[in-house]
Design an enzyme around this catalytic site. Structure first.
Site, PDB file in Angstrom:
ATOM      1  N   SER A  65      59.252  91.074  -2.921  1.00 56.81           N
ATOM      2  CA  SER A  65      59.667  92.336  -3.534  1.00 56.81           C
ATOM      3  C   SER A  65      60.139  92.091  -4.964  1.00 56.81           C
ATOM      4  CB  SER A  65      60.749  92.987  -2.664  1.00 56.81           C
ATOM      5  OG  SER A  65      60.968  94.331  -3.065  1.00 56.81           O
ATOM      6  N   ASP A 214      56.148  96.633   0.952  1.00 59.50           N
ATOM      7  CA  ASP A 214      57.124  95.606   0.581  1.00 59.50           C
ATOM      8  C   ASP A 214      57.024  94.343   1.428  1.00 59.50           C
ATOM      9  OD1 ASP A 214      59.605  94.172   0.203  1.00 59.50           O
ATOM     10  OD2 ASP A 214      60.450  96.001  -0.618  1.00 59.50           O
TER      11      ASP A 214
END
Length: 405
Positions: A65, A214
């Site tokens: 991320s 993510d």
């Protein structure tokens, strides 16, 4: 395929260690590891000159991320073939762009609009982030990074992780995607930013579509993913790692950087959660309990595993986990991009550097100070010395370095 741009670091076969740097996910809290990385690079520059960059010392840089974005900034090449960003430039980058990536609303109306957003779609449209990342990374692909890069994502169509790894681009060329696509995908946090799809074509004309969110869904702390990628190379007898064996954990030098988490018990408890339905688990008083829980659990399990393994091999001095599990209020948010909160996150990183080294208690799961271990500043100074010695050892043994002189 074009050869990956060369880094100054020579492969582990010419040295004693395998060097790994990893950065967790956490949105704007990427500022915290940004402070730590700037300090580490400054110590390397004191030893080896102001041109020293982290990519010159680590065999692998892994990030999830926001950590994936930081890792890419450190490993992607600029026009001169050096890292795109110096570590000291990461925090200013976050301070400048976070308010546009996560624009803030104020007042009761804002709370209602955020709730409505949580029910009907992602909180932010991601347009600013997508444009920023594309302008930053342009047409650079995974194989062009200056050292090996490992970034996890999660494919919601296949319901399985997709790991973008420099080590895979030869055997799985379809994974040799644009770094911009990889960064946008690994940052697509559910409820906060939209899922991301793109198609990639390899040199044989094969096309694959990726439907990604993510990387924290797969690994909020990417340390084990990075070590697994290296282990696969040793199993395949990659000459860069000869004669290292898959079981040689004592050869690893690992720095794992967290992005902080809430102080225990500050926001949730079982009495609250016993009354929650789907909406409250996804959005409660500005927080996302379900995401917070699986992110913290995933990260802690990785640290738990690494702590046990390195302790069992009497190699605790070569594993450094730096994290802060005592964030309060807005500091624990992934997207509260007010000037005050961003500035306070910088202070968290600076304070963390001066804190006593802590290690997870394997019974309680809490971080506890390690007796007589010093501060994180002192630990990073020691790791910088180890990294510098390792780099010079490899250069002295490598015929490639000698040929270039």
């Amino acid at each position: 395929m074009e050869r990956r741009a060369s880094s100054k670091i020579q492969p582990p076969t010419y040295g004693n260690l395998i060097t790994v740097l990893t950065i967790d996910g956490g949105g704007i809290r990427g500022i915290i590891p940004g402070v730590i990385l700037a300090y580490l690079e400054s110590k390397l520059q004191e030893l080896d000159g102001e041109d020293a960059r982290l990519a010159d010392y680590f065999d692998v840089i892994a990030g999830t991320s926001t950590g994936g974005l930081v890792a890419t900034m450190l490993a992607a090449p600029n026009e001169e073939g050096r890292p795109l960003f110096a570590a000291k430039d990461i925090v200013p980058f976050y301070l400048e762009h976070s308010p546009q990536i996560f624009p803030q609303r104020k007042g009761m109306l804002a709370w209602l609009l955020n709730l409505l957003k949580a029910l009907t779609g992602p909180k932010y449209n991601g347009k600013y982030l997508h444009k920023l990342v594309r302008n930053l990374l342009k047409d650079t692909k995974l194989h062009q990074t200056l050292t090996n890069l490992v970034i996890p994502t999660f494919d919601i169509k296949k319901l399985q992780p997709t790991i973008f790894s420099s080590y895979k681009v030869t055997s799985h060329p379809i994974l040799d995607a644009l770094l911009s696509d990889i960064c946008i995908a690994t940052s697509a946090a559910p409820t906060i930013l939209p899922a991301y799809s793109f198609k990639n074509q390899d040199s044989d004309g094969n096309v694959q579509e990726f439907n990604l969110i993510d990387g924290g869904v797969a690994a909020s702390n990417p340390t084990l993913v990075a070590i697994t990628e290296i282990t696969k190379q040793t199993m395949k007898k990659n000459p860069d790692f000869f004669p290292i064996k898959p079981s040689d954990y004592d050869r690893y030098l690992v720095i794992s950087l967290g992005t902080g988490s809430k102080i225990d018990g500050e926001n949730y408890n079982a009495n609250m959660a016993s009354k929650w339905g789907v909406i409250s688990w996804l959005y409660y008083k500005g927080y996302t309990p379900l995401i917070d829980c699986y992110s913290k659990a995933s990260g802690n399990m990785v640290d738990y595993h690494n702590s046990v393994v390195f302790e069992a091999l009497h190699s605790e001095d070569k594993y450094l986990r730096i994290d802060d599990d005592k964030l309060r209020g807005g500091l624990s948010s992934a997207d509260l991009s007010t000037k005050k909160n961003l500035d306070d996150l910088v202070k968290v990183g600076e304070s963390l550097l001066k804190s006593e080294i802590s290690r997870v208690n394997l019974d309680t799961g809490h971080y506890e100070p390690v007796e007589n271990a010093g501060t994180y500043e002192q630990a990073l100074e020691r790791f910088a010395q180890l990294l510098s010695v390792e780099k010079k050892l490899r250069e002295s043994r490598s015929p490639h370095t000698k040929d270039s002189k």
